[in-house]
Design a protein around this motif. Structure first.
Motif, PDB file in Angstrom:
ATOM      1  N   LEU A  15       0.835  -1.207   0.000  1.00 62.69           N
ATOM      2  CA  LEU A  15       0.000   0.000   0.000  1.00 62.69           C
ATOM      3  C   LEU A  15       0.866   1.253   0.000  1.00 62.69           C
ATOM      4  O   LEU A  15       0.571   2.243  -0.667  1.00 62.69           O
ATOM      5  CB  LEU A  15      -0.932  -0.006   1.216  1.00 62.69           C
ATOM      6  CG  LEU A  15      -2.051  -1.059   1.150  1.00 62.69           C
ATOM      7  CD1 LEU A  15      -2.777  -1.149   2.490  1.00 62.69           C
ATOM      8  CD2 LEU A  15      -3.050  -0.711   0.050  1.00 62.69           C
ATOM      9  N   TYR A  16       1.961   1.186   0.754  1.00 63.73           N
ATOM     10  CA  TYR A  16       2.886   2.326   0.792  1.00 63.73           C
ATOM     11  C   TYR A  16       3.409   2.620  -0.622  1.00 63.73           C
ATOM     12  O   TYR A  16       3.371   3.762  -1.091  1.00 63.73           O
ATOM     13  CB  TYR A  16       4.052   2.054   1.759  1.00 63.73           C
ATOM     14  CG  TYR A  16       5.204   2.981   1.517  1.00 63.73           C
ATOM     15  CD1 TYR A  16       5.086   4.338   1.818  1.00 63.73           C
ATOM     16  CD2 TYR A  16       6.372   2.534   0.927  1.00 63.73           C
ATOM     17  CE1 TYR A  16       6.102   5.215   1.534  1.00 63.73           C
ATOM     18  CE2 TYR A  16       7.396   3.408   0.636  1.00 63.73           C
ATOM     19  CZ  TYR A  16       7.252   4.746   0.942  1.00 63.73           C
ATOM     20  OH  TYR A  16       8.257   5.611   0.620  1.00 63.73           O
ATOM     21  N   LEU A  17       3.882   1.578  -1.312  1.00 67.72           N
ATOM     22  CA  LEU A  17       4.500   1.788  -2.627  1.00 67.72           C
ATOM     23  C   LEU A  17       3.484   2.316  -3.641  1.00 67.72           C
ATOM     24  O   LEU A  17       3.784   3.219  -4.425  1.00 67.72           O
ATOM     25  CB  LEU A  17       5.142   0.492  -3.130  1.00 67.72           C
ATOM     26  CG  LEU A  17       6.352   0.021  -2.304  1.00 67.72           C
ATOM     27  CD1 LEU A  17       6.877  -1.314  -2.830  1.00 67.72           C
ATOM     28  CD2 LEU A  17       7.467   1.059  -2.321  1.00 67.72           C
ATOM     29  N   LEU A  22       1.416   7.182  -6.657  1.00 68.20           N
ATOM     30  CA  LEU A  22       0.372   8.149  -7.020  1.00 68.20           C
ATOM     31  C   LEU A  22       0.795   9.570  -6.607  1.00 68.20           C
ATOM     32  O   LEU A  22       0.659  10.536  -7.373  1.00 68.20           O
ATOM     33  CB  LEU A  22      -0.943   7.766  -6.325  1.00 68.20           C
ATOM     34  CG  LEU A  22      -2.151   8.597  -6.696  1.00 68.20           C
ATOM     35  CD1 LEU A  22      -2.535   8.350  -8.153  1.00 68.20           C
ATOM     36  CD2 LEU A  22      -3.346   8.266  -5.798  1.00 68.20           C
ATOM     37  N   HIS A  23       1.341   9.672  -5.401  1.00 69.97           N
ATOM     38  CA  HIS A  23       1.835  10.962  -4.914  1.00 69.97           C
ATOM     39  C   HIS A  23       2.872  11.526  -5.889  1.00 69.97           C
ATOM     40  O   HIS A  23       2.847  12.715  -6.237  1.00 69.97           O
ATOM     41  CB  HIS A  23       2.442  10.746  -3.517  1.00 69.97           C
ATOM     42  CG  HIS A  23       3.271  11.881  -3.014  1.00 69.97           C
ATOM     43  ND1 HIS A  23       2.738  13.104  -2.686  1.00 69.97           N
ATOM     44  CD2 HIS A  23       4.613  11.993  -2.774  1.00 69.97           C
ATOM     45  CE1 HIS A  23       3.700  13.904  -2.260  1.00 69.97           C
ATOM     46  NE2 HIS A  23       4.848  13.255  -2.323  1.00 69.97           N
ATOM     47  N   ALA A  24       3.764  10.644  -6.355  1.00 68.56           N
ATOM     48  CA  ALA A  24       4.847  11.093  -7.246  1.00 68.56           C
ATOM     49  C   ALA A  24       4.287  11.697  -8.535  1.00 68.56           C
ATOM     50  O   ALA A  24       4.822  12.677  -9.049  1.00 68.56           O
ATOM     51  CB  ALA A  24       5.783   9.923  -7.558  1.00 68.56           C
ATOM     52  N   PRO A 278      16.946  -0.989  -0.734  1.00 67.34           N
ATOM     53  CA  PRO A 278      18.076  -0.895   0.201  1.00 67.34           C
ATOM     54  C   PRO A 278      17.663  -0.728   1.663  1.00 67.34           C
ATOM     55  O   PRO A 278      18.453  -1.014   2.555  1.00 67.34           O
ATOM     56  CB  PRO A 278      18.844   0.345  -0.280  1.00 67.34           C
ATOM     57  CG  PRO A 278      18.386   0.590  -1.668  1.00 67.34           C
ATOM     58  CD  PRO A 278      16.985   0.073  -1.753  1.00 67.34           C
ATOM     59  N   ARG A 279      16.437  -0.238   1.927  1.00 66.40           N
ATOM     60  CA  ARG A 279      16.098  -0.026   3.342  1.00 66.40           C
ATOM     61  C   ARG A 279      15.065  -1.035   3.863  1.00 66.40           C
ATOM     62  O   ARG A 279      14.588  -0.889   4.992  1.00 66.40           O
ATOM     63  CB  ARG A 279      15.637   1.405   3.594  1.00 66.40           C
ATOM     64  CG  ARG A 279      14.377   1.803   2.906  1.00 66.40           C
ATOM     65  CD  ARG A 279      13.927   3.200   3.298  1.00 66.40           C
ATOM     66  NE  ARG A 279      12.698   3.529   2.607  1.00 66.40           N
ATOM     67  CZ  ARG A 279      12.075   4.679   2.687  1.00 66.40           C
ATOM     68  NH1 ARG A 279      12.556   5.637   3.416  1.00 66.40           N
ATOM     69  NH2 ARG A 279      10.955   4.890   2.027  1.00 66.40           N
ATOM     70  N   LEU A 280      14.757  -2.050   3.056  1.00 66.06           N
ATOM     71  CA  LEU A 280      13.734  -3.018   3.498  1.00 66.06           C
ATOM     72  C   LEU A 280      14.138  -3.725   4.793  1.00 66.06           C
ATOM     73  O   LEU A 280      13.299  -4.037   5.632  1.00 66.06           O
ATOM     74  CB  LEU A 280      13.496  -4.063   2.397  1.00 66.06           C
ATOM     75  CG  LEU A 280      12.662  -3.573   1.207  1.00 66.06           C
ATOM     76  CD1 LEU A 280      12.594  -4.636   0.136  1.00 66.06           C
ATOM     77  CD2 LEU A 280      11.256  -3.193   1.663  1.00 66.06           C
TER      78      LEU A 280
HETATM   79  C1  HEM Z   1       4.924  19.966  -3.930  1.00 67.36           C
HETATM   80  C2  HEM Z   1       5.165  19.335  -2.825  1.00 67.36           C
HETATM   81  C3  HEM Z   1       5.958  18.065  -2.747  1.00 67.36           C
HETATM   82  C4  HEM Z   1       6.991  17.633  -3.502  1.00 67.36           C
HETATM   83  C5  HEM Z   1       7.656  18.346  -4.674  1.00 67.36           C
HETATM   84  C6  HEM Z   1       7.358  16.318  -3.010  1.00 67.36           C
HETATM   85  C7  HEM Z   1       8.387  15.556  -3.527  1.00 67.36           C
HETATM   86  C8  HEM Z   1       8.787  14.343  -3.033  1.00 67.36           C
HETATM   87  C9  HEM Z   1       9.945  13.607  -3.470  1.00 67.36           C
HETATM   88  C10 HEM Z   1      10.924  14.045  -4.547  1.00 67.36           C
HETATM   89  C11 HEM Z   1      10.002  12.468  -2.744  1.00 67.36           C
HETATM   90  C12 HEM Z   1      11.029  11.331  -2.886  1.00 67.36           C
HETATM   91  C13 HEM Z   1      12.225  11.525  -1.978  1.00 67.36           C
HETATM   92  C14 HEM Z   1      13.304  10.501  -2.279  1.00 67.36           C
HETATM   93  O1  HEM Z   1      13.016   9.368  -2.605  1.00 67.36           O
HETATM   94  O2  HEM Z   1      14.484  10.855  -2.177  1.00 67.36           O
HETATM   95  C15 HEM Z   1       8.884  12.465  -1.854  1.00 67.36           C
HETATM   96  C16 HEM Z   1       8.618  11.475  -0.956  1.00 67.36           C
HETATM   97  C17 HEM Z   1       7.553  11.492  -0.125  1.00 67.36           C
HETATM   98  N1  HEM Z   1       6.610  12.480   0.019  1.00 67.36           N
HETATM   99 FE1  HEM Z   1       6.471  14.156  -1.091  1.00 67.36          FE
HETATM  100  N2  HEM Z   1       6.543  15.974  -1.980  1.00 67.36           N
HETATM  101  C18 HEM Z   1       5.680  17.015  -1.771  1.00 67.36           C
HETATM  102  C19 HEM Z   1       4.721  17.111  -0.787  1.00 67.36           C
HETATM  103  C20 HEM Z   1       4.431  16.108   0.105  1.00 67.36           C
HETATM  104  C21 HEM Z   1       3.437  16.187   1.162  1.00 67.36           C
HETATM  105  C22 HEM Z   1       2.630  17.439   1.512  1.00 67.36           C
HETATM  106  C23 HEM Z   1       3.422  14.981   1.789  1.00 67.36           C
HETATM  107  C24 HEM Z   1       2.591  14.514   2.960  1.00 67.36           C
HETATM  108  C25 HEM Z   1       1.384  14.918   3.221  1.00 67.36           C
HETATM  109  C26 HEM Z   1       4.402  14.133   1.130  1.00 67.36           C
HETATM  110  C27 HEM Z   1       4.659  12.818   1.452  1.00 67.36           C
HETATM  111  C28 HEM Z   1       5.730  12.092   0.980  1.00 67.36           C
HETATM  112  C29 HEM Z   1       6.111  10.789   1.493  1.00 67.36           C
HETATM  113  C30 HEM Z   1       5.423   9.994   2.577  1.00 67.36           C
HETATM  114  C31 HEM Z   1       7.263  10.414   0.802  1.00 67.36           C
HETATM  115  C32 HEM Z   1       8.079   9.128   0.976  1.00 67.36           C
HETATM  116  C33 HEM Z   1       9.305   9.420   1.842  1.00 67.36           C
HETATM  117  C34 HEM Z   1      10.174   8.187   2.021  1.00 67.36           C
HETATM  118  O3  HEM Z   1       9.816   7.127   1.542  1.00 67.36           O
HETATM  119  O4  HEM Z   1      11.238   8.297   2.652  1.00 67.36           O
HETATM  120  N3  HEM Z   1       4.996  14.845   0.136  1.00 67.36           N
HETATM  121  N4  HEM Z   1       8.146  13.621  -2.045  1.00 67.36           N
END
Ligand code: HEM
Length: 322
Positions: A15-17, A22-24, A278-280
């Motif tokens: 679910l995380y992945l 989708l977030h990406a 790498p972090r699993l």
């Molecule tokens: C425009 C705003 C944002 C940008 C450009 C952005 C960009 C990114 C990027 C580039 C990563 C990957 C980091 C990596 O793998 O090195 C990431 C991870 C993540 N982001 Fe966003 N993000 C944004 C906003 C948010 C917000 C508001 C949330 C939470 C409500 C969020 C939650 C997450 C989570 C949970 C991850 C995974 C982190 C991890 O696995 O270590 N992000 N984001």
């Protein structure tokens, strides 16, 4: 199938992945789209893509933030004390993500309003910087979570910025991927020469990511051996996607975009697994209380309520339009 085997954490991991992928997609549209509109405003070019992008940016940012909540919750379940420790170590520098998002949000509204070119440029530059800061912060916290060897020294020195050498190539890799994801999404609202232009951007984005991946390897980054199968799939998906971009350049309104979208989605899913590999080993085993906890009735009730409220809002907006 690796890495989705085992008890509770396997479901959370899947679910995380998925939710992270989708977030990406949404935040890629936001960061690359804001930068694109900014560059076009500097060129004073009459660009229909930039106009459309500016119009959609605030909505897309809302989607990106909302789609970030689910992976944020799963991340905390999976890596608990690592995530919290990295949060505490970065302290106010991590907390600055929230004002950066608020300022970026207002900047996007300003950029789409009827304002002078100067104000629009300023708003788009501000938005780009804010979202770059947020992307950098996520990359840094991701790396700091895994670097328990430096936690003590960082705390003792009162440092708020981790700054490991792998962070910048990793961020660059993301920026390239974001440009390609933006090009895929934006192409669905474009046609003819506009799609051709976006296809070129899509290819440039992938070239940047490949270059950054080489820099990352030189900085000591490595994939986990178990993820080899996913890595091969990722390379194959990227090759198909590249062929799709070329097809789109030759025949912009043909089926190239469908191919690019399918291959791009497959590449994104494979990349999230390779990124996670790498972090699993750091995933904390689920506690028995957590495995036994059952909140399905509450989940089902809130799910139905959520769908009903969204349907009601949808109807209210449709009625107001007619
Ligand atoms: C425009 C705003 C944002 C940008 C450009 C952005 C960009 C990114 C990027 C580039 C990563 C990957 C980091 C990596 O793998 O090195 C990431 C991870 C993540 N982001 Fe966003 N993000 C944004 C906003 C948010 C917000 C508001 C949330 C939470 C409500 C969020 C939650 C997450 C989570 C949970 C991850 C995974 C982190 C991890 O696995 O270590 N992000 N984001």
């Amino acid at each position: 199938m690796w890495p989705f085997s085992g008890e509770g954490p396997a479901l959370w991991l899947a679910l995380y992945l998925l939710t992270f992928a989708l977030h990406a997609v949404f935040v890629s549209y936001v960061l690359a789209g804001t930068a694109y509109a900014f560059v076009q405003s500097l060129r004073r070019a009459d660009d229909a893509i930039a106009e459309r992008v500016r119009d959609r940016l605030p909505f897309m940012l809302g989607c990106g933030i909302t789609a970030g909540v689910a992976p944020l919750l799963f991340l905390q379940l999976l890596y608990q004390k690592r995530f919290y420790t990295a949060n505490l170590l970065m302290g106010p520098r991590w907390g600055a993500v929230v004002p950066a998002l608020i300022i970026g949000f207002y900047a996007l509204y300003l950029a789409k309003a009827k304002v002078s070119l100067r104000v629009r440029r300023l708003a788009l530059a501000t938005g780009t910087l804010c979202f770059l800061f947020v992307a950098w912060s996520w990359t840094e916290i991701d790396q700091l979570m895994q670097a328990d060897a430096v936690w003590r020294d960082m705390y003792a020195a009162g440092k708020r910025i981790y700054g490991a050498s792998a962070i910048y190539p990793r961020l660059l890799l993301w920026l390239g991927a974001m440009l390609s994801l933006f090009a895929i999404v934006a192409s669905w609202w474009a046609s003819g020469p506009e799609r051709r232009k976006l296809a070129v951007l899509g290819l440039i984005g992938r070239a940047v990511s490949v270059g950054a991946a080489l820099l990352l390897v030189a900085a000591g980054g490595a994939t986990d051996g178990n993820a080899h199968g996913w890595l091969y799939l990722l390379v194959a998906a990227l090759a198909v996607e590249a062929a799709g971009w070329v097809w789109m350049i030759r025949a912009p309104d043909g089926p190239g975009l469908t191919l690019v979208t399918g291959a791009g989605a497959a590449a994104l899913v494979c990349a999230t697994v390779v990124r996670e590999a790498p972090r699993l080993a750091l995933i904390e085993p689920a506690r028995p209380e957590a495995l036994e906890a059952a909140g399905f009735p509450v989940f089902a009730a809130t799910f139905v309520l959520g769908v009903a409220v969204i349907a009601w809002i949808w109807r209210a907006i449709s009625d107001a339009k007619t």
